[in-house]
Write an enzyme that holds these catalytic residues in place. Structure first.
Site, mmCIF file in Angstrom:
data_model
loop_
_atom_site.group_PDB
_atom_site.id
_atom_site.type_symbol
_atom_site.label_atom_id
_atom_site.label_comp_id
_atom_site.label_asym_id
_atom_site.label_seq_id
_atom_site.Cartn_x
_atom_site.Cartn_y
_atom_site.Cartn_z
ATOM 1 N N CYS A 182 0.879 -1.181 0.000
ATOM 2 C CA CYS A 182 0.000 0.000 0.000
ATOM 3 C C CYS A 182 0.910 1.222 0.000
ATOM 4 O O CYS A 182 1.111 1.859 1.030
ATOM 5 C CB CYS A 182 -0.920 -0.005 1.209
ATOM 6 S SG CYS A 182 -1.852 -1.542 1.441
ATOM 7 N N PRO A 185 1.363 7.681 -0.443
ATOM 8 C CA PRO A 185 1.898 8.581 -1.477
ATOM 9 C C PRO A 185 3.341 8.338 -1.871
ATOM 10 O O PRO A 185 3.830 8.922 -2.819
ATOM 11 C CB PRO A 185 1.744 9.961 -0.836
ATOM 12 C CG PRO A 185 1.858 9.705 0.627
ATOM 13 C CD PRO A 185 1.223 8.360 0.869
ATOM 14 N N ASP A 213 -0.542 0.260 -5.277
ATOM 15 C CA ASP A 213 -1.628 0.956 -4.584
ATOM 16 C C ASP A 213 -2.927 0.690 -5.320
ATOM 17 O O ASP A 213 -2.941 0.570 -6.548
ATOM 18 C CB ASP A 213 -1.375 2.462 -4.489
ATOM 19 C CG ASP A 213 -2.180 3.086 -3.358
ATOM 20 O OD1 ASP A 213 -1.706 3.072 -2.209
ATOM 21 O OD2 ASP A 213 -3.305 3.564 -3.607
ATOM 22 N N ASP A 266 1.972 -1.512 5.020
ATOM 23 C CA ASP A 266 1.499 -0.307 5.719
ATOM 24 C C ASP A 266 0.031 -0.117 5.342
ATOM 25 O O ASP A 266 -0.296 0.603 4.410
ATOM 26 C CB ASP A 266 2.347 0.891 5.304
ATOM 27 C CG ASP A 266 2.023 2.141 6.098
ATOM 28 O OD1 ASP A 266 2.012 2.072 7.336
ATOM 29 O OD2 ASP A 266 1.758 3.190 5.477
ATOM 30 N N CYS A 319 -0.886 3.871 11.300
ATOM 31 C CA CYS A 319 -0.792 5.127 12.055
ATOM 32 C C CYS A 319 -2.007 5.228 12.975
ATOM 33 O O CYS A 319 -2.597 6.287 13.152
ATOM 34 C CB CYS A 319 -0.664 6.330 11.136
ATOM 35 S SG CYS A 319 -1.847 6.379 9.791
#
Length: 698
Positions: A182, A185, A213, A266, A319
């Protein structure tokens, strides 16, 4: 049309309650007075949830909440694989960091930037300045311009501190095959590319990165990030990470499954660790976000470990601070792996980083605030929202053996960062469901030479075979069977087109094909002769993006990525790969060669070039960067002498540092240029020129 819109507007106004009308007027008034009111950084449900889970040590709750309400400090990372990283670091320290403590912004004295204690070689720094202050303050305009130009050229990345942790824990080596599941950006992907190119003397490392992505538009943002680093070892693809296809490669004449040495997982998450920069999370946060993402996170992580090589390492990160997205996913993976996976102890790999160990007990809460201790307590009506894998294992001994304390949770108040969770998994054996996978049964192929079979049937069978052609996997040891075609010759198709139109619906928009040059392509011989390319130059790794007409640009990929491209064109949607190394001249072959060198790929191409090279001085570099088309008389006598021996056309401009003069620039610089009739000019992007001038001469 106008009257109809007015009537609709009046109708909506009549339907509003007095309270709604008052709120609307308040919003409009706030907008006229210079902006909307600031979001109140408070969420009672958030505080209640995390206080109950006790992820914050006793006595630190107020510090934790105070840190979340403060803006996130700016953090920069100097690109580690560039040969001039030390020069950039010296420039930052001597020309910018020393001046910052003397500046005040809005009455606040700026602290001197400090290196992140846990990041290698002082290549990552943070300051108490937020990104907003750096952008808006006139006192910091010079510093801001430097950061912008260096970021565009790939020398610096502005990246959140905690997001640098997963690539460091991957422990990437130049020979590793890496999957970033993933990736957008792309800041972590860029960090991984740097690690692959740790040795700048090796233009083509054996390893590569496949960055994926699911969002087609974000893939192009990923391409922009990767292009700054000019690597031939990166491929950007567009797939759902939870079902990313298993790829094939050729090895010693047989086709085998590609397993990755390193995987970065991630996953998409609720993002409550990003409250310091994404203030919308304060008003939108509920536990429902975590409950909805939990299943997707498990599917992505499961697909990751399936494609991980034995002995390989996968880093799982979010996160989010929520154990439903963190420990619960890790427990689910470890439980169904039946010993094939284990958590690695990586505490010693990040000395100086403060983190909290993973927890072994937690509860699940609904968005209404209702708590559940275990799965058996969940009513049937909630079973679609709450799943058994969200709870800790009931077997305490098994749970203890998983060593969840090796997971890392980073809390914002410990080192002035965002919130983050990371765990490192090592694959010791094939996954249990892969062990039980039966061998693929192949039907006898239909010979295309059999005249009794209708041509349409032959073509249909051939198409199906091309799409479904995967090697038979040995269920015991995972090895693949040799794969040869009927004629005994290997498949050397040089065209990697997108999947057929019927399959293209699965993948989104159509991309241009990737067409590799054939061994006897007539365009290569003049190039090889003009630049005196070394015989070891891997010309079969050159590709173009068009099948018809003139080839305007030539790109280059590493040998390993070529292998991947040629054997998986039916399976994957490639957005971008390779770096531009040659561009067609507008005047064709008038100047000895139809193609000029491109700055993006010069560091990969230069080791193979033996002609058309000018060795220049620092003063010559300054002339090239500050003047658009300087005459030969502007350069040193030695440079003029070399230029007089060259015909017009594309050239390489090389600066070599002198170790005997340590006060001068101590890193090599390679630029593309053009030898004109009476002048020499550089073919370097404007922003790249600016940043070179800034850190060399200012």
């Amino acid at each position: 049309m106008g009257r109809k819109n007015r009537r609709n507007r009046q109708r909506r106004t009549e339907q509003r309650s007095p309270a709604e009308e008052e709120r609307r007027k308040a919003r409009e008034q706030a907008a006229w007075e210079g902006g909307y009111p600031e979001i109140i950084k408070e969420n009672k449900l958030f505080e209640h949830y995390y206080q109950e889970l006790k992820i914050v040590p006793d006595g630190e709750w107020d510090k934790f909440m105070d840190a979340l309400r403060e803006p996130l400090p700016a953090t920069i990372r100097i690109t580690g694989y560039k040969s001039h990283a030390k020069e950039i670091l010296h420039c930052l320290k001597e020309k910018y960091f020393k001046e910052l403590p003397d500046i005040e912004v809005d009455g606040q004295k700026i602290e001197a930037p400090q290196p992140l204690s846990w990041y290698p070689e002082e290549l990552a720094w943070h300051t108490n300045l937020s990104r907003k202050i750096i952008r808006k303050s006139p006192e910091l305009e010079k510093f801001h311009q430097f950061l912008v130009s260096e970021t565009e050229s790939g020398n610096i990345s502005r990246q959140e501190a905690v997001s640098m942790i997963p690539p460091v824990l991957l422990n990437v080596q130049p020979h590793h095959k890496i999957l970033d599941m993933c990736a957008a950006p792309g800041s972590k992907t860029a960090q991984i590319i740097e690690m692959l190119h740790a040795d700048m003397n090796v233009p083509f490392p054996e390893g590569f990165v496949i960055a994926n992505d699911v969002d087609n538009k974000r893939c192009y943002l990923l391409v922009h990030q990767a292009k700054r680093l000019n690597s031939p070892c990166i491929m950007v693809v567009n797939h759902d990470a939870s079902s990313i296809p298993r790829l094939l490669i050729e090895n010693n004449g047989s086709r085998e499954v590609l397993y990755y040495d390193r995987i970065l997982c991630d996953v998409p998450c609720s993002g409550d660790g990003t409250m310091r920069k994404n203030i919308d999370v304060w008003k939108k946060w509920t536990t429902l976000n975590s409950l909805q993402l939990h299943g997707l996170q498990i599917r992505i992580a499961t697909r990751g470990v399936e494609q991980l090589a034995e002995g390989g390492r996968m880093v799982y990160s979010t996160c989010s601070l929520n154990p439903v997205e963190d420990e619960a996913v890790i427990v689910s993976l470890l439980d169904k792996s039946e010993g094939s996976l284990e958590l690695a102890d990586v505490a010693s790999e990040l000395p100086g980083l403060k983190w909290m160990p993973g927890i072994t007990q937690w509860r699940v809460m609904t968005k209404e605030g209702q708590w559940f201790e275990k799965w058996e307590d969940v009513p049937t009506s909630r079973h679609t929202q709450i799943r058994p894998t969200m709870f800790p294992l009931k077997d305490e001994e098994k749970l203890k053996s998983m060593n969840l304390n090796r997971c890392m949770r980073i809390l914002p108040h410990h080192q002035n960062t965002g919130g983050f969770f990371v765990a490192v998994l090592i694959k010791k054996a094939p996954m249990p469901w892969n062990k039980r996978q039966p061998k693929l049964q192949r039907r006898p192929p239909v010979s295309v030479c059999d005249a009794s079979v209708a041509p349409e049937i032959v073509k249909a069978v051939a198409d199906i075979s091309a799409i479904a052609d995967e090697p038979a996997v040995d269920a015991e040891n995972g090895e693949t069977k040799p794969c040869t075609n009927q004629s005994g010759s290997s498949k050397t198709d040089s065209v990697c087109c997108p999947p057929p139109s019927k399959k293209m619906k699965l993948f989104g928009f159509k991309e241009d094909p990737f067409v590799f040059l054939s061994e006897d392509d007539p365009i290569f011989e003049p190039i090889q002769k003009f630049y005196a390319l070394d015989p070891s130059f891997p010309k079969k790794n050159l590709l173009t993006r068009t099948q018809e007409g003139k080839k305007r640009q030539l790109y280059m990929v590493s040998k390993e990525l070529r292998n991947v491209l040629l054997h998986n064109s039916e399976k994957m949607k490639v957005i971008n790969t390779g770096i531009k190394v040659l561009c067609r001249n507008n005047d064709g072959e008038q100047y000895g060669c139809a193609y000029r060198l491109a700055q993006e790929g010069i560091y990969s191409l230069y080791p193979f070039i033996n002609a058309r090279i000018l060795t220049v001085s620092v003063e010559d570099i300054k002339v090239l960067l500050t003047q658009e088309n300087p005459f030969l008389s502007k350069f040193s006598k030695e440079t003029q002498k070399q230029a007089n021996n060259l015909d017009m056309g594309s050239i390489v401009l090389k600066y070599e540092p002198d170790p005997q003069q340590p006060e001068t620039l101590q890193c090599p610089i390679v630029l593309c240029g053009w030898r004109g009739k009476t002048s020499i000019r550089s073919f370097v992007f404007f922003l790249h020129r600016i940043n070179l001038v800034q850190w060399i001469f200012i």
